[in-house]
Scaffold this motif. Sequence first.
Motif, PDB file in Angstrom:
ATOM      1  N   MET A  53       0.830  -1.201   0.000  1.00  0.00           N
ATOM      2  CA  MET A  53       0.000   0.000   0.000  1.00  0.00           C
ATOM      3  C   MET A  53       0.864   1.250   0.000  1.00  0.00           C
ATOM      4  O   MET A  53       0.604   2.204  -0.747  1.00  0.00           O
ATOM      5  CB  MET A  53      -0.936  -0.012   1.213  1.00  0.00           C
ATOM      6  CG  MET A  53      -2.041  -1.054   1.141  1.00  0.00           C
ATOM      7  SD  MET A  53      -2.938  -1.272   2.713  1.00  0.00           S
ATOM      8  CE  MET A  53      -3.636   0.362   2.961  1.00  0.00           C
ATOM      9  N   ALA A  54       1.903   1.259   0.850  1.00  0.00           N
ATOM     10  CA  ALA A  54       2.775   2.429   0.937  1.00  0.00           C
ATOM     11  C   ALA A  54       3.501   2.681  -0.377  1.00  0.00           C
ATOM     12  O   ALA A  54       3.656   3.823  -0.818  1.00  0.00           O
ATOM     13  CB  ALA A  54       3.775   2.238   2.077  1.00  0.00           C
ATOM     14  N   LEU A  55       3.958   1.613  -1.024  1.00  0.00           N
ATOM     15  CA  LEU A  55       4.703   1.754  -2.278  1.00  0.00           C
ATOM     16  C   LEU A  55       3.843   2.300  -3.406  1.00  0.00           C
ATOM     17  O   LEU A  55       4.317   3.057  -4.257  1.00  0.00           O
ATOM     18  CB  LEU A  55       5.290   0.401  -2.687  1.00  0.00           C
ATOM     19  CG  LEU A  55       6.446  -0.123  -1.851  1.00  0.00           C
ATOM     20  CD1 LEU A  55       6.765  -1.566  -2.223  1.00  0.00           C
ATOM     21  CD2 LEU A  55       7.692   0.751  -2.024  1.00  0.00           C
ATOM     22  N   ASN A  56       2.564   1.940  -3.415  1.00  0.00           N
ATOM     23  CA  ASN A  56       1.694   2.326  -4.529  1.00  0.00           C
ATOM     24  C   ASN A  56       0.677   3.400  -4.154  1.00  0.00           C
ATOM     25  O   ASN A  56      -0.181   3.746  -4.977  1.00  0.00           O
ATOM     26  CB  ASN A  56       0.971   1.092  -5.073  1.00  0.00           C
ATOM     27  CG  ASN A  56       1.890   0.219  -5.906  1.00  0.00           C
ATOM     28  OD1 ASN A  56       2.823   0.702  -6.539  1.00  0.00           O
ATOM     29  ND2 ASN A  56       1.638  -1.084  -5.902  1.00  0.00           N
ATOM     30  N   CYS A  57       0.769   3.925  -2.941  1.00  0.00           N
ATOM     31  CA  CYS A  57      -0.158   4.968  -2.488  1.00  0.00           C
ATOM     32  C   CYS A  57       0.028   6.232  -3.335  1.00  0.00           C
ATOM     33  O   CYS A  57       1.148   6.616  -3.678  1.00  0.00           O
ATOM     34  CB  CYS A  57       0.091   5.290  -1.013  1.00  0.00           C
ATOM     35  SG  CYS A  57      -0.992   6.580  -0.338  1.00  0.00           S
ATOM     36  N   THR A  58      -1.074   6.888  -3.669  1.00  0.00           N
ATOM     37  CA  THR A  58      -1.018   8.089  -4.491  1.00  0.00           C
ATOM     38  C   THR A  58      -1.008   9.377  -3.678  1.00  0.00           C
ATOM     39  O   THR A  58      -0.897  10.468  -4.249  1.00  0.00           O
ATOM     40  CB  THR A  58      -2.214   8.120  -5.463  1.00  0.00           C
ATOM     41  OG1 THR A  58      -3.441   8.072  -4.717  1.00  0.00           O
ATOM     42  CG2 THR A  58      -2.154   6.939  -6.427  1.00  0.00           C
ATOM     43  N   ASP A  59      -1.116   9.274  -2.363  1.00  0.00           N
ATOM     44  CA  ASP A  59      -1.035  10.473  -1.523  1.00  0.00           C
ATOM     45  C   ASP A  59       0.411  10.958  -1.494  1.00  0.00           C
ATOM     46  O   ASP A  59       1.328  10.166  -1.252  1.00  0.00           O
ATOM     47  CB  ASP A  59      -1.514  10.156  -0.104  1.00  0.00           C
ATOM     48  CG  ASP A  59      -1.669  11.407   0.750  1.00  0.00           C
ATOM     49  OD1 ASP A  59      -0.641  12.031   1.088  1.00  0.00           O
ATOM     50  OD2 ASP A  59      -2.816  11.756   1.077  1.00  0.00           O
ATOM     51  N   CYS A  68      -6.884   6.448  -0.605  1.00  0.00           N
ATOM     52  CA  CYS A  68      -6.869   6.511  -2.063  1.00  0.00           C
ATOM     53  C   CYS A  68      -7.339   5.180  -2.644  1.00  0.00           C
ATOM     54  O   CYS A  68      -7.427   4.159  -1.958  1.00  0.00           O
ATOM     55  CB  CYS A  68      -5.466   6.846  -2.573  1.00  0.00           C
ATOM     56  SG  CYS A  68      -4.226   5.550  -2.327  1.00  0.00           S
ATOM     57  N   SER A  69      -7.622   5.188  -3.941  1.00  0.00           N
ATOM     58  CA  SER A  69      -8.130   3.987  -4.600  1.00  0.00           C
ATOM     59  C   SER A  69      -7.143   2.836  -4.500  1.00  0.00           C
ATOM     60  O   SER A  69      -7.542   1.685  -4.246  1.00  0.00           O
ATOM     61  CB  SER A  69      -8.439   4.290  -6.069  1.00  0.00           C
ATOM     62  OG  SER A  69      -8.815   3.117  -6.762  1.00  0.00           O
ATOM     63  N   ALA A  70      -5.860   3.134  -4.671  1.00  0.00           N
ATOM     64  CA  ALA A  70      -4.845   2.074  -4.606  1.00  0.00           C
ATOM     65  C   ALA A  70      -4.817   1.436  -3.224  1.00  0.00           C
ATOM     66  O   ALA A  70      -4.806   0.202  -3.102  1.00  0.00           O
ATOM     67  CB  ALA A  70      -3.477   2.638  -4.967  1.00  0.00           C
ATOM     68  N   HIS A  79      -6.442  -5.300  -6.036  1.00  0.00           N
ATOM     69  CA  HIS A  79      -5.625  -4.462  -6.913  1.00  0.00           C
ATOM     70  C   HIS A  79      -4.938  -5.335  -7.966  1.00  0.00           C
ATOM     71  O   HIS A  79      -4.320  -6.346  -7.621  1.00  0.00           O
ATOM     72  CB  HIS A  79      -4.580  -3.686  -6.109  1.00  0.00           C
ATOM     73  CG  HIS A  79      -4.015  -2.514  -6.841  1.00  0.00           C
ATOM     74  ND1 HIS A  79      -3.179  -2.650  -7.927  1.00  0.00           N
ATOM     75  CD2 HIS A  79      -4.178  -1.172  -6.652  1.00  0.00           C
ATOM     76  CE1 HIS A  79      -2.841  -1.449  -8.382  1.00  0.00           C
ATOM     77  NE2 HIS A  79      -3.436  -0.535  -7.631  1.00  0.00           N
ATOM     78  N   PRO A  80      -5.000  -4.968  -9.236  1.00  0.00           N
ATOM     79  CA  PRO A  80      -4.428  -5.825 -10.287  1.00  0.00           C
ATOM     80  C   PRO A  80      -2.905  -5.898 -10.272  1.00  0.00           C
ATOM     81  O   PRO A  80      -2.337  -6.793 -10.911  1.00  0.00           O
ATOM     82  CB  PRO A  80      -4.930  -5.168 -11.581  1.00  0.00           C
ATOM     83  CG  PRO A  80      -5.161  -3.732 -11.220  1.00  0.00           C
ATOM     84  CD  PRO A  80      -5.667  -3.774  -9.808  1.00  0.00           C
ATOM     85  N   ASP A  81      -2.248  -4.990  -9.566  1.00  0.00           N
ATOM     86  CA  ASP A  81      -0.789  -4.980  -9.549  1.00  0.00           C
ATOM     87  C   ASP A  81      -0.192  -5.551  -8.262  1.00  0.00           C
ATOM     88  O   ASP A  81       1.020  -5.481  -8.062  1.00  0.00           O
ATOM     89  CB  ASP A  81      -0.264  -3.552  -9.767  1.00  0.00           C
ATOM     90  CG  ASP A  81      -0.545  -3.062 -11.172  1.00  0.00           C
ATOM     91  OD1 ASP A  81      -0.327  -3.842 -12.113  1.00  0.00           O
ATOM     92  OD2 ASP A  81      -0.999  -1.908 -11.324  1.00  0.00           O
ATOM     93  N   VAL A  82      -1.024  -6.095  -7.392  1.00  0.00           N
ATOM     94  CA  VAL A  82      -0.536  -6.762  -6.179  1.00  0.00           C
ATOM     95  C   VAL A  82      -1.053  -8.196  -6.214  1.00  0.00           C
ATOM     96  O   VAL A  82      -2.261  -8.439  -6.119  1.00  0.00           O
ATOM     97  CB  VAL A  82      -0.989  -6.040  -4.893  1.00  0.00           C
ATOM     98  CG1 VAL A  82      -0.478  -6.777  -3.664  1.00  0.00           C
ATOM     99  CG2 VAL A  82      -0.477  -4.599  -4.888  1.00  0.00           C
ATOM    100  N   PHE A 111      -0.429  -2.329 -14.467  1.00  0.00           N
ATOM    101  CA  PHE A 111      -1.625  -1.831 -15.129  1.00  0.00           C
ATOM    102  C   PHE A 111      -1.806  -0.340 -14.840  1.00  0.00           C
ATOM    103  O   PHE A 111      -2.182   0.435 -15.712  1.00  0.00           O
ATOM    104  CB  PHE A 111      -2.863  -2.600 -14.655  1.00  0.00           C
ATOM    105  CG  PHE A 111      -2.956  -3.982 -15.243  1.00  0.00           C
ATOM    106  CD1 PHE A 111      -3.455  -4.177 -16.519  1.00  0.00           C
ATOM    107  CD2 PHE A 111      -2.538  -5.093 -14.522  1.00  0.00           C
ATOM    108  CE1 PHE A 111      -3.538  -5.444 -17.072  1.00  0.00           C
ATOM    109  CE2 PHE A 111      -2.616  -6.369 -15.059  1.00  0.00           C
ATOM    110  CZ  PHE A 111      -3.114  -6.545 -16.341  1.00  0.00           C
ATOM    111  N   GLU A 112      -1.542   0.038 -13.588  1.00  0.00           N
ATOM    112  CA  GLU A 112      -1.778   1.430 -13.200  1.00  0.00           C
ATOM    113  C   GLU A 112      -0.870   1.914 -12.079  1.00  0.00           C
ATOM    114  O   GLU A 112      -0.686   3.120 -11.911  1.00  0.00           O
ATOM    115  CB  GLU A 112      -3.232   1.609 -12.763  1.00  0.00           C
ATOM    116  CG  GLU A 112      -3.634   0.698 -11.607  1.00  0.00           C
ATOM    117  CD  GLU A 112      -5.116   0.774 -11.298  1.00  0.00           C
ATOM    118  OE1 GLU A 112      -5.462   1.390 -10.270  1.00  0.00           O
ATOM    119  OE2 GLU A 112      -5.916   0.238 -12.087  1.00  0.00           O
ATOM    120  N   ALA A 113      -0.291   0.997 -11.310  1.00  0.00           N
ATOM    121  CA  ALA A 113       0.496   1.385 -10.146  1.00  0.00           C
ATOM    122  C   ALA A 113       1.954   1.639 -10.514  1.00  0.00           C
ATOM    123  O   ALA A 113       2.401   1.344 -11.626  1.00  0.00           O
ATOM    124  CB  ALA A 113       0.414   0.292  -9.081  1.00  0.00           C
TER     125      ALA A 113
END
Length: 277
Positions: A53-59, A68-70, A79-82, A111-113
Amino acid sequence: MTTTFTHHWQVYGHDWAVAHLQQSMAYERIRHGYLFVGPESVGKETLARQFAMALNCTDPDRKPCGQCSACRRIATGNHPDVLYTQRDSETSPLKIEELRLMMQKLALKPFEARYRIAVFRDFDTAQPRAQDALLKTLEEPAPHAILILLAKSLEPVLPTITSRSQVIHLRPAAVQTVYETLTELFNADEDRARLLAHLSAGRMGWAINALNNEEVLGQRGGIRSADQHPRHDARRTLQAVRRSIEGQSGADHAAGTVAVVLAGCVSIGGEQRPRTD
């Protein structure tokens, strides 16, 4: 002694591990391979999920923000990237086919992260030939790929894997830390929190699960289920331990608590400690 909660990650009893990972992110020294080692229910997968979560967080400031969504999708496993490995059953090993499939998925661009992360549950159950399937990725990882291996012990893991991974040992938390986490963060009744803290053997995940689900006492705590012992369901077990330690104080109380917990596990489940496999 009072436990101080020093971070906002939903990881309890492993502050040093969280601080280490936070520092690596702050200095942009993210490794491509991590190996989290510790007993069952000590918090390995929870730490892996919060790290993802921390690695892909958008905040931009608070990672993970949890809002956030991630963060929300990683928290719920959507999540498609985890990615997470799966075993056929609790007794079967982690198969080479599953590891190869995971490597194929991990090689794809996110895909998005920012990062594509693979969490390998029960990696210590994989045979050496299966573990070898990860070597190429660990030696020549894609910039976006991160592998997080979870194992109960380092012994079954190949040295070639450990030498290419950042090893983080998660040890059982102190009884007081478990107790204060349950009471201060989960609003647990003090008596129940104290009993679960002792029964948990320092496994924070087990204690939190048992707080909300008494069946966990039978399924995961080395205590047989009520079906096997109809006279000793989880509630009666807790009541029996409580009665046994009443009237003791000081060092006698502490020693008596441990003795009673162990004795209770023997008489009810035939084991002297909760399962850690």
